[in-house]
Design an enzyme around this catalytic site. Structure first.
Site, short mmCIF file in Angstrom:
data_model
loop_
_atom_site.label_atom_id
_atom_site.label_comp_id
_atom_site.label_asym_id
_atom_site.label_seq_id
_atom_site.Cartn_x
_atom_site.Cartn_y
_atom_site.Cartn_z
CE LYS A 58 23.24 40.65 56.68
NZ LYS A 58 24.16 41.13 57.70
CG ASP A 127 27.57 34.67 48.27
OD1 ASP A 127 27.27 33.47 48.38
OD2 ASP A 127 27.78 35.39 49.26
CG ASP A 130 33.11 27.05 50.88
OD1 ASP A 130 34.11 26.72 50.25
OD2 ASP A 130 33.15 27.29 52.10
CE LYS A 158 35.57 29.43 48.76
NZ LYS A 158 36.21 29.98 49.97
CB VAL A 180 36.95 35.48 47.47
CG1 VAL A 180 38.14 34.87 46.76
CG2 VAL A 180 35.76 34.53 47.42
CG ASP A 186 30.41 38.55 55.02
OD1 ASP A 186 30.12 37.55 54.33
OD2 ASP A 186 30.35 38.55 56.27
NE ARG A 192 27.45 41.36 53.85
CZ ARG A 192 27.37 40.03 53.86
NH1 ARG A 192 27.53 39.36 52.74
NH2 ARG A 192 27.13 39.37 54.98
P1 IMP Z 1 28.57 26.46 51.93
O1 IMP Z 1 27.36 26.12 52.72
O2 IMP Z 1 29.81 25.96 52.59
O3 IMP Z 1 28.51 26.08 50.47
O4 IMP Z 1 28.78 27.99 52.08
C1 IMP Z 1 28.15 28.91 51.34
C2 IMP Z 1 28.21 30.23 52.07
O5 IMP Z 1 29.42 30.40 52.81
C3 IMP Z 1 28.19 31.33 51.07
O6 IMP Z 1 26.89 31.75 50.83
C4 IMP Z 1 28.99 32.41 51.76
O7 IMP Z 1 28.14 33.17 52.56
C5 IMP Z 1 29.95 31.69 52.66
N1 IMP Z 1 31.30 31.58 52.06
C6 IMP Z 1 31.92 30.49 51.63
N2 IMP Z 1 33.14 30.76 51.13
C7 IMP Z 1 33.28 32.10 51.25
C8 IMP Z 1 34.33 33.00 50.88
O8 IMP Z 1 35.39 32.66 50.33
N3 IMP Z 1 34.09 34.31 51.14
C9 IMP Z 1 32.95 34.76 51.73
N4 IMP Z 1 31.94 33.95 52.06
C10 IMP Z 1 32.11 32.62 51.84
MG MG Z 2 26.06 33.55 51.34
#
Ligand code: IMP
Ligand code: MG
Length: 203
Positions: A58, A127, A130, A158, A180, A186, A192
């Site tokens: 979301k 959004d 990460d 990040k 964040v 969230d 959110r």
């Molecule tokens: P990844 O698969 O680790 O790249 O994560 C991506 C998802 O993790 C994003 O779409 C967010 O939903 C969540 N996420 C990662 N870091 C944060 C943060 O600092 N705040 C909130 N959601 C995060």
């Molecule tokens: Mg996400």
């Protein structure tokens, strides 16, 4: 029921009463300015063509709505839902040793696309980038549709947290390794709706 007697002082209520543990990292003005720039770039890159924005639910919903409204192109929307973190924070004493917001590396589709992406100019809107696990998974899924082009627009990045390499064409802000919230992001489904992006301390 007794009505709240808190006066309508949005900033005061916001900072002192509602969210004392939050510190603004990116203000609504900074976000708006950068989103406008990203929209201009997309408009230039796809001049004369149509695009489909695919938002990752979301968290990307607010970013997508602001971005898409500033893109001057023939555009449509779709949304994909994935779950990678679950609804609850991971316990600090998690036996697997994950950090409080570490990805478990499991991505599950909770809402599939409504339409085919074949031969479309797809802009995947997320959004935050990460570890890269979520976007890598969704990217593969979208590439299987054989789109004409596939680009990623991520508001936040990040880079220090990356586990899987991924290239995003449009990035709003690179931020340090902090958790964040706000502007769609969230913590356990809360925050959110905050208009600014804030660092949450001790999540
Ligand atoms: P990844 O698969 O680790 O790249 O994560 C991506 C998802 O993790 C994003 O779409 C967010 O939903 C969540 N996420 C990662 N870091 C944060 C943060 O600092 N705040 C909130 N959601 C995060
Ligand atoms: Mg996400």
């Amino acid at each position: 029921m007794k009505k709240s007697v808190i006066p309508v002082l949005p900033d005061l209520v916001y900072k002192i009463v509602l969210v004392p543990e939050l510190k603004v990292l990116l203000s609504r003005d900074q976000i708006a300015k950068r989103v406008t720039e990203m929209a201009e770039e997309i408009t230039r890159d796809f001049k004369g063509q149509s695009v489909i924005f695919v938002g990752v639910l979301k968290g990307a919903a607010i970013f997508l709505s602001d971005l898409a409204r500033q893109v001057s192109l023939d555009a449509t929307f779709d949304f994909i839902g994935v779950s990678s973190y679950g609804n609850r924070p991971i316990a600090a004493d998690d036996p697997a040793g994950h950090a409080a917001w570490d990805s478990l590396g499991e991505v599950r589709v909770t809402k599939d696309l409504d339409q085919s992406m074949t031969d479309r100019n797809v802009i995947l809107v997320e959004d935050i980038l990460d570890t890269g696990l979520t976007l890598n998974y969704i990217q593969k899924l979208l590439l299987a549709h054989q789109p004409r082009t596939l680009r990623i627009a991520a508001l936040l990045d990040k880079p220090s947290r990356r586990k899987q390499p991924i290239h995003a064409h449009y990035i709003g802000f690179a931020i340090p390794d902090a958790y964040v919230v706000g502007y769609g992001l969230d913590y356990a489904e809360r925050y959110r709706n905050l208009p600014d992006i804030c660092v949450i301390e001790n999540p």
